[in-house]
Write an enzyme that holds these catalytic residues in place. Structure first.
Site, PDB file in Angstrom:
ATOM      1  CG  ASP A   1      -2.303   0.627   0.889  1.00  0.00           C
ATOM      2  OD1 ASP A   1      -2.318   1.797   0.480  1.00  0.00           O
ATOM      3  OD2 ASP A   1      -3.328  -0.051   1.039  1.00  0.00           O
TER       4      ASP A   1
ATOM      5  CG  HIS B   1      -4.470   2.299  -1.957  1.00  0.00           C
ATOM      6  ND1 HIS B   1      -4.413   3.198  -0.915  1.00  0.00           N
ATOM      7  CD2 HIS B   1      -5.791   2.103  -2.208  1.00  0.00           C
ATOM      8  CE1 HIS B   1      -5.644   3.530  -0.556  1.00  0.00           C
ATOM      9  NE2 HIS B   1      -6.495   2.891  -1.331  1.00  0.00           N
TER      10      HIS B   1
ATOM     11  CD  GLU C   1     -10.145   3.795  -0.165  1.00  0.00           C
ATOM     12  OE1 GLU C   1     -11.001   3.978   0.717  1.00  0.00           O
ATOM     13  OE2 GLU C   1      -8.928   3.625   0.088  1.00  0.00           O
TER      14      GLU C   1
END
Length: 766
Positions: free
Chosen positions: A200, A288, A348
């Site tokens: 991440d 990410h 996201e």
């Protein structure tokens, strides 16, 4: 006469020698998850040093090895494994026709028969035997006791094949020994899928030999706000302390991090496999990905790495070098994980950089794509084809539904506020794993996402057809580690809620009952103690809000729920309570402005600290007015206000009478504010609590005093305040500045310590 006495004594001695093994009552037995059916019979089977294990074929090997390992450590027994039938034995017997994971267990005073059709079933049977044994079976050192297994007949099978737990290694890292311990605990409760979130923005946690900078540099970071938040919390709660072994000097700077070598990954996978647990890797892409872009900047659209408004800049999907980089990483990953699935994240993703990137825009045009969402789907399809060429199945978070899915993709549904995502996926024939924030995000506090809430959550949406339901692979709980910096804190967040996930994933809807489950959980705590699990202790109630008094007030503390052996300790000087502090036995009176802190202990396990300030209040006198109308005046003001404080109280008579405080038809309006005004009737002298809930912002006044400050710019949230009122009428004003999409305005009141009720025409007038 002496002959008769001798005969009687001999008879008593003989009977005592052949006394059958003890029987067990239902309340003495706890198997989680709850078996499909269980019958408790008389007597029990005693496992002794010379007890044999009858072994038939390789499908029973993992189960047999695990069982012999337990007895070797805890009892010092080296149980002999034989392939021929013997008396007084533990017999593993293969039968046909049981589903994967299912088993039958028959325990009598003379034998134990574990029956299954494949290795998962045999292993699950051993976990039930493990829970039937005394908790001392979990000991790492030899214990001298009688090893009785209650006589039972069990038929059992799982509801879902995917029964998962997840750990996030990027935000905070956990070492290989902690991973192994977690896997042992998963095995105990028949959980069979372990999801490792390995990469991440905050850190890269898996060695990739082709790209050494990913771990040489990307695995180490300058301590960030997630670290400092935890370090600040650790002053009052050592569960938030960060292990010093996760810090090291890199380029002369103290940095936080860690990673698994490929050999360690292989060790974890093998350890899990011995426990019939599949390890699922997640390499998050194309967003990410900061920990990689930091060290390989050619991956981004503009050669830069960093944070935009909310999320980081993703990789550029208009460059072939990005696709090559991803496939090179995954080529090494698939060689380490035998699992059927590989998770690529996909959540996201900040598409703003793609909107202005000439490479991305060129790719959209060349491939005939509609927009940036379809560009991500194009990337996903390319990665999926690569994984398929390696014999793997593609999986991502439910954002991958936007832009289109292939028939073979698999989706993890986490955004419960997007119910269309799993519906679209299931309709399309895609496999779905339910892991929603509504119940299965275990980084959320236990007080909010309670054990009961987790247990009673039905994972399959009510509008699913039978065909769509068949595409639900199972469920999983996630432990995101932004505020979980230590393994003890991770256990505190996971247990006992992990037991609810285990039973949700295993038991049929018809075979679930929270009261029965909760009783079984209470019997598991001693076993968790033996395993060294640091579990959640119920929160202390009574200090959730500031407490006000005029002359004095009684402080009453309680636990969120009963747990045997749990005691409350508190302090009155703001210091951190320990087991040497004041022990709470009954309500106590305070008459001074002090700070109370409290926490509960069960043995050496303690919970999060609760504290509040005790405030002194002077009575507010009522006003002398006559009420002509019940209810409140309501003014709806045109125009958008920047702050709630910008709302002026109208002096016009152009108002509407309302009986309660609610948005009603105003939900459809734009650019407005609301004022409510009138008089609140205090039925008696006392400290009153007022609470508002709104989106956008609001303020509640009694007279000129602001009692509730719920201003700012926010989504629906609650705020409260307290004021001492003399019996009678008191001017009340509520100002509300809605958000761009008005959703709610509510107001409640109640005497301190009592249940709050809505403010309406029963208690207001003008």
């Amino acid at each position: 006469m002496k002959k008769y006495i001798t005969l009687i004594l001999l008879t008593i001695l003989l009977v005592s020698c052949i006394q059958p093994n003890p029987s067990f009552k239902e309340e003495e037995i706890s198997i989680l998850p709850k078996p499909s059916s269980i019958q408790i019979d008389k007597g029990s089977f005693k496992v002794e040093e010379d007890t044999k294990i009858v072994f038939q074929d390789k499908t029973q090997e993992k189960a047999v090895n695990y069982l012999t390992g337990l007895f070797n450590k805890a009892a010092g027994f080296n149980l002999e494994v034989v392939d021929n039938k013997v008396e007084d034995a533990i017999v593993f017997e293969k039968i046909e026709g049981l589903k994967e994971g299912a088993y039958k267990l028959e325990v009598s005073p003379t034998s134990i028969h574990a029956k299954a059709s494949e290795e998962n079933g045999f292993f699950n049977a051993v976990q039930s035997i493990r829970q039937l044994l005394p908790t001392e079976i979990e000991s790492k050192e030899k214990v001298s006791i009688d090893w009785f297994v209650p006589s039972v007949t069990i038929e059992d099978e799982p509801r879902f094949q995917w029964r998962g737990m997840h750990m996030d290694f990027s935000r905070h890292f956990f070492n290989i020994d902690e991973v192994k311990d977690f896997l042992d605990n998963m095995a105990l409760y028949k959980l069979n899928t372990y999801h490792m979130h390995l990469t991440d923005d905050q850190g890269w946690r898996i060695e990739i030999k082709k790209y050494p900078l990913l771990t040489e540099k990307g695995a180490w970071r300058t301590p960030n706000n997630q670290d400092t938040i935890c370090m600040d919390k650790s002053v009052e709660n050592k569960l938030f302390a960060i292990d010093e072994s996760n810090f090291k000097e890199v380029d002369g700077e103290r940095k936080y991090g860690g990673f698994f070598t490929q050999e360690q990954i292989k060790e974890i996978v093998a350890y899990a496999d011995d426990r019939c647990i599949t390890v699922i890797p997640e390499i998050d892409m194309p967003g990410h990905f900061k920990s990689a872009i930091d060290n390989y900047p050619f991956l981004s659209c503009n050669g830069e790495s960093g944070w935009d408004t909310v999320f980081t800049y993703p990789t550029c999907l208009g460059k072939e070098t990005t696709y090559e980089f991803m496939k090179n990483i995954l080529a090494e990953v698939v060689g380490l994980f035998p699992s059927e699935f590989v998770h690529i994240g996909g959540d996201e993703v900040n598409i703003a950089s793609w909107e202005v990137c000439p490479h991305c825009q060129k790719a959209i045009k060349e491939h005939g794509l509609k927009d940036e969402h379809e560009l991500q789907s194009h990337f996903n399809r390319d990665i999926e084809q690569f994984l398929q060429s390696k014999g793997k199945k593609f999986m991502g978070w439910d954002e991958i539904v936007t832009g289109g899915l292939t028939k073979s993709a698999n989706v993890m549904w986490w955004r419960n506020w997007f119910p269309n995502s799993p519906k679209i996926a299931a309709e399309n024939g895609n496999g779905v794993v339910v892991t929603t924030t509504a119940a299965y995000y275990f980084d959320y506090l236990n007080e909010g996402t309670t054990l009961e809430r987790v247990y009673n959550y039905e994972p399959i949406p009510a509008d699913f057809t039978t065909e769509e339901e068949a595409n639900v692979l199972g469920i999983q709980a996630n432990l995101w580690s932004e505020r979980i910096p230590s393994y003890k804190r991770l256990q505190y967040q996971a247990f006992p809620r992990m037991l609810a996930v285990a039973e949700n994933a295993w038991a049929s809807k018809e075979n679930k009952d929270f009261e029965i489950f909760n009783n079984n959980v209470e019997k598991q705590y001693n076993r968790l103690d033996a395993l060294g699990v640091y579990y959640y202790v119920p929160a202390v109630k009574g200090l959730d809000k500031e407490i006000a008094f005029v002359d004095e007030t009684a402080i009453s503390l309680d636990l969120a729920y009963e747990l045997e052996g749990t005691e409350i300790y508190y302090t009155l000087d703001g210091s951190i309570p320990t087991k040497e502090s004041l022990k709470y036995d009954a309500p106590f009176v305070v008459n001074d402005t002090i700070e109370i802190k409290a926490r509960a202990y069960r043995g050496d396990i303690y919970n999060d600290l609760k504290s509040t300030k005790i405030l002194h209040k002077e009575y507010t006198e009522p006003v002398n007015v006559t009420i002509k109308e019940k209810g409140l005046k309501q003014w709806v003001l045109k125009g958008k206000r920047k702050e709630v404080s910008d709302i002026k109280i109208p002096k016009t008579t152009n108002f509407t009478k309302v009986d309660s405080i609610a948005l009603g038809d105003l939900k459809d309006k734009k650019r407005f504010s609301v004022v409510y005004q009138g008089y609140f009737k205090a039925e008696k002298d006392g400290v009153y609590e007022f609470e508002t809930r709104s989106d956008g912002g609001d303020e509640l006044f009694i007279g000129k005093e602001m009692v509730v400050d719920n201003s700012g710019w926010h989504g629906p949230r609650k705020r409260y305040g307290k004021i001492a009122l003399k019996k009678g009428l008191h001017p009340i004003t509520i100002k509300y500045r809605p958000s761009d999409k008005p959703r709610v305005i509510e107001a409640k009141f109640g005497l301190q310590g009592e249940e709050l009720i809505a403010i309406d025409s029963k208690v207001t007038g003008y």
